[in-house]
Design an enzyme around this catalytic site. Structure first.
Site, mmCIF file in Angstrom:
data_model
loop_
_atom_site.group_PDB
_atom_site.id
_atom_site.type_symbol
_atom_site.label_atom_id
_atom_site.label_comp_id
_atom_site.label_asym_id
_atom_site.label_seq_id
_atom_site.Cartn_x
_atom_site.Cartn_y
_atom_site.Cartn_z
ATOM 1 N N HIS C 232 14.183 -25.951 18.060
ATOM 2 C CA HIS C 232 15.527 -26.409 18.466
ATOM 3 C C HIS C 232 15.607 -27.836 18.984
ATOM 4 C CE1 HIS C 232 13.777 -25.349 22.290
ATOM 5 N NE2 HIS C 232 14.064 -24.071 22.228
ATOM 6 N N ASP C 305 17.878 -19.532 17.720
ATOM 7 C CA ASP C 305 17.543 -19.383 19.142
ATOM 8 C C ASP C 305 18.416 -18.285 19.774
ATOM 9 O OD1 ASP C 305 16.383 -19.633 21.608
ATOM 10 O OD2 ASP C 305 17.233 -21.611 22.053
ATOM 11 N N HIS C 309 22.148 -12.345 26.575
ATOM 12 C CA HIS C 309 22.171 -12.082 28.017
ATOM 13 C C HIS C 309 23.351 -11.178 28.315
ATOM 14 C CE1 HIS C 309 19.008 -14.856 29.085
ATOM 15 N NE2 HIS C 309 19.594 -15.805 28.385
#
Lengths: 307, 171, 430
Positions: C232, C305, C309
């Site tokens: 990334h 990526d 959460h």
């Protein structure tokens, strides 16, 4: 008419007219604070919650006194950081408080943006009493009030803000408000304490204190967080005091009649030499007294918003 | 009421105040913002013409004492209260332009008492239009003007750059 | 089981780009060509107006299992993957316990097999517990099935340890993946350092925190001859250095994430925790540099990526909320937007989603060549839809793209010859 907003989170979205309204309203409360009976019934039946996640006796007492002089019921709530660790988020805490029918929540928090996060989640009005390095709007407003009460206008006013601008919410709020009101704002400090690109926010940057003070009408000293020495922002307190400490000699570089301000408490002999500190105590006490009047004004103006 | 009516009413009220209080001893006038303030100044001038002495005058903003504050969405703009003398033990004459529901006077009395403990509070108004919602009565009245509830009364005064007159606006 | 995909626009980067049929037999690509006849018993999938693509390969996902199953599991993560057209994913080792040993690797592979959708290849840790001190058992990890090594999220700060890792990894021809971040420069930071962080009063992460580590890693790759893959990359400086390293012939590959070529730090305003990720959203100049890097081949790979959460974690104050966003289910339309914009050709976009990543980690994937595993994504490139996180297959909803109107959607995903996802039948496959 009035301050048409639910919350006071930042000075970036207040207009010059809004700021003028707050200062004018504070004038009325300055009169109330001078009475024998320093209390008016304007917020009778309203509940103000001081939600302080970060200890701050000065700001909290000022808000508490302001709310009490308006006859509001005041609750002070200082959650220990441990209850947050237990998994209760800021929003959980705030919703609990809201369930107690709080009309206004005054929030102090170590995290920038906490007031905005809270305001999005609750119906109560939220007043930002300092969020991380972001803003401390009521402190800046009382600074403005103090400047105005010394007979100074803002347009063309030259103000030097000296010290750790990068980590100062007081500096940010003052920069936003003063530039909006047409003042020339100078930021003075070592490059380690001046954040990147802050000149794009309309302020001028000086790394040399003497140059920064030349011709200013107001000197606003920021409190040096002594523990930052270890974070390599400055080598020693001694060197800092020599390079960026305000002495009587340096005050003379400013316009005659310039005022020196400090949000307190002062580190004497660090950012301000003792003799300067003694001579400016009147302004600092003024700032404290004005703080109550300005906060009364803000509480009054905010108290109508949710009816 | 035209300018002449208003002037005559002010003169008469000034005399009545002096008569009732037997002179100017311990007397003070407090105008209620904003219309009452101008009338109070006129009364003080008239009393000065009669007695040759300036009596104390104050200006009272009653906003913070309004009984509808907590109901309002938008808070009214505050104007400063200025009563630059101790009111305790004085005979205070509150002055307002129009007496209507009585709520303003209730607020004014509360506001006044927060400043001290007057010996007596009296009330002078230019117009009494009736429709009281509180047990309040004026001691001095310029003129009783019966109105219906949906009418409005406007008092225009020179001090605001207008010609002196009182007009009734029909709804 | 046989499947004939009829009449779609087949793109197999570097090999095929035109209308053709694809025949799948026994889990492999059996034939690609025009006018293929359906063998008896074959299921025919009409694909007129659709794109028929090699299933995408994501070199960078966090599936949170073992340890953080409330955020994502291998089951939910692989379902999100196939819903986004990804048939192969490489799972980062920052689980609990860290995937620094064979047992965790085997556990992950077993869970993926049980889930039965996308192919999952674990990425092993570089150092034990990703503490940056002692090397993990890289040889054993490789043998157990790890395809690369990385201490993602906890960059190896000690340059000597990184050198040893790169040297040691050569023995197993395994790429070393680094999340480039100087932890001293970024300490406490939670968004890009610049005028907006200054205004918001948020501690910043300077682009130099990434740049200095890219520079270090490139130097170490040159010293050791290791295969270096830069995760990334987000800054103009990184792109410049990778371009230069490639020009000098180093074995360096780089990936960029859709959010880094779509959004700028402006998205952070309002303390939007769904715009909080690491590396942070950067400036418009950086976004332009990433696009330039994608266009000229400096950046080989688009990776998500994918970092799920739980909502209560993202509801915290901005400084407290964890870094990361989910990306598997939004990567395709955001990449196709680059095609629309003229940054990439359609073929090069598919190359960066499928073929190039497979090549970077030497995976048997990312192609429709005869004999290759039949991992296929069928895409309706014109279908417009609104991103609705509540419909995500992922367990988590942390995306800054909620409510976005996007174009291009996966309609069918096939893994090893089996249909594992269909847009109109969103029921979970048995």
């Amino acid at each position: 008419m009035g301050l048409k907003r639910k919350d006071l989170l930042s000075l970036t979205n207040l207009s010059a007219a809004d700021i003028a309204l707050i200062l004018d309203t504070a004038d009325s409360f300055k009169e109330v604070s001078g009475r024998e009976i320093k209390k008016v019934p304007a917020l009778r039946g309203k509940t103000v919650v001081n939600l302080f996640f970060e200890p701050s006796t000065r700001t909290r007492t000022s808000f508490e006194l302001a709310a009490k002089r308006l006859s509001a019921d005041v609750i002070n709530f200082s959650p220990s950081s441990s209850s947050v660790v237990k998994g209760e988020t800021l929003l959980d805490t705030a919703r609990n408080i809201e369930a107690m029918q709080a009309d206004i929540i005054v929030l102090r928090h170590s995290s920038a943006g906490a007031a905005e996060t809270l305001a999005r989640g609750v119906k109560s009005s939220v007043i930002n009493a300092g969020d991380g390095w972001h803003e401390h709007p009521t402190q800046a407003l009382l600074d403005l009030y103090t400047i105005r009460s010394r007979g100074m206008g803002f347009s063309g006013l030259k103000v030097a803000i000296v010290g750790d601008v990068a980590h100062s919410r007081v500096a940010r709020s003052n920069i936003f408000a003063l530039t909006k009101l047409g003042a020339e704002v100078r930021l003075v400090g070592p490059p380690t304490m001046i954040p990147l690109h802050i000149d794009q926010l309309g302020a001028q940057v000086y790394y040399n204190l003497d140059e920064g003070l030349r011709g200013v009408h107001v000197i606003m000293m920021l409190r040096l967080q002594l523990e930052r020495q270890g974070r390599a922002l400055f080598p020693t307190i001694r060197e800092y005091a020599r390079q960026y400490g305000l002495t009587n000699e340096r005050v003379k570089l400013a316009e005659p009649g310039a005022i020196v301000m400090h949000p307190g408490p002062i580190n004497r002999g660090v950012e301000i030499a003792p003799d300067v500190a003694d001579s400016l105590s009147s302004v600092i006490l003024d700032q404290v007294a004005n703080g109550v009047a300005v906060r009364m004004g803000i509480l009054y103006l905010m108290s109508g918003a949710n009816a | 009421m035209d300018a002449g009516d208003i002037a005559r009413a002010v003169t008469r009220i000034a005399h009545e105040i002096l008569e009732r209080n037997k002179g100017i001893n311990d007397l003070a006038l407090v105008g209620i913002r904003t219309g009452g303030v101008h009338l109070a100044h006129r009364l003080v001038r008239r009393i000065h013409d009669i007695e040759g002495t300036q009596i104390p005058i104050g200006e009272l903003d009653i906003t913070l004492y309004r009984d509808d504050l907590s109901l309002r969405k938008d808070q009214p703009i505050l104007r400063t209260t200025s009563v630059p003398f101790k009111i305790s033990d004085l005979k205070v004459v509150l002055v307002d332009d129009v007496l209507f529901t009585g709520r303003t006077i209730r607020a004014a009395m509360d506001g006044l008492i927060d400043l001290g403990r007057p010996a007596e509070i009296q009330l002078a108004v230019l117009v009494d239009r009736g429709h009281r919602q509180l047990p309040i009565k004026a001691n001095y009245i310029g003129k009783n003007i019966p109105t219906s509830r949906d009418e409005a009364i406007e008092v225009h005064l020179e001090e605001n750059g207008e010609e002196d007159r009182v007009v009734i606006l029909r709804a | 089981m046989m499947i004939l995909i009829k009449g779609g626009h087949v793109i197999d980067p570097g090999r095929v780009n035109g209308v053709a049929d694809v025949l799948i037999e026994n889990g492999k690509i059996a034939a690609v060509g025009q006018g293929l006849a359906a063998p008896a018993g074959a299921t025919v999938l009409p694909a007129g107006g659709r794109l028929v693509l090699p299933g995408f390969v994501d070199l960078h996902v966090h599936f949170r299992e073992p340890g953080f199953e409330y955020k994502e599991t291998i089951q939910s993560g692989t379902e999100a993957a196939v819903a986004g057209g990804f048939t192969t994913v490489c799972a980062m080792p920052n689980t609990n316990p860290v995937n620094d040993n064979q047992a965790v690797t085997e556990f992950m592979l077993e869970r993926a097999k049980a889930a039965g959708t996308a192919n999952l290849y674990p990425i092993g840790a570089i150092t034990k517990r990703s503490e940056g001190k002692e090397l993990a058992e890289i040889g054993d990890l490789r043998r157990a099935g790890c395809v690369a090594i990385s201490d993602d999220g906890k960059p190896v700060m000690n340059s000597l340890v990184m050198r040893r890792a790169m040297e040691y990894a050569r023995a197993f021809d395994v790429p070393v993946v680094d999340h480039c971040e100087d932890l001293h420069l970024s300490e406490g930071g939670c968004m890009n350092e610049g005028v907006i962080s200054t205004e918001l009063g948020l501690p910043g992460i300077p682009s130099a925190a990434e740049d200095v580590m890219v520079a270090r890693n490139v130097s170490l790759a040159e010293l050791t001859g290791a295969r270096l893959h830069l995760a990334h990359i987000s800054t103009a400086g990184s792109v410049r250095m990778v371009r230069e390293a490639k020009a000098r012939g180093l074995k360096v590959t780089a990936e960029a994430c859709p959010h880094h070529f779509t959004l700028t730090e402006e998205t952070t305003r309002g303390y939007n925790t769904h715009a909080k990720m690491n590396p942070p959203l950067r400036t418009s100049q950086d976004v332009q540099a990433i696009k330039d890097g994608l266009r000229d081949g400096t950046i080989d790979v688009i990776a998500t990526d994918h970092a799920p959460h739980a909502s209560q974690e993202k509801q915290q104050e901005f400084t407290e909320a964890p870094f990361g966003i989910v990306g598997l289910e939004t990567a395709l339309p955001l990449t196709l937007a680059l095609v629309e914009e003229g940054v990439l050709t359609l073929e090069s976009a598919i190359d960066k989603l499928a073929t190039a990543p497979a090549k970077a980690f030497s995976l048997n994937a990312g192609t429709l060549a005869v004999g290759a595993p039949a991992d296929v994504a069928i895409v309706d490139p014109h279908l417009e839809w609104e991103v609705d996180p509540s419909r995500f297959r992922s367990k988590s909803r942390n995306t800054p793209f909620a409510g976005w109107k996007v174009k291009g959607r996966v309609t069918t995903t096939i893994v090893s010859g089996r249909v594992v996802y269909e847009l109109d039948r969103p029921g979970r496959p048995a």
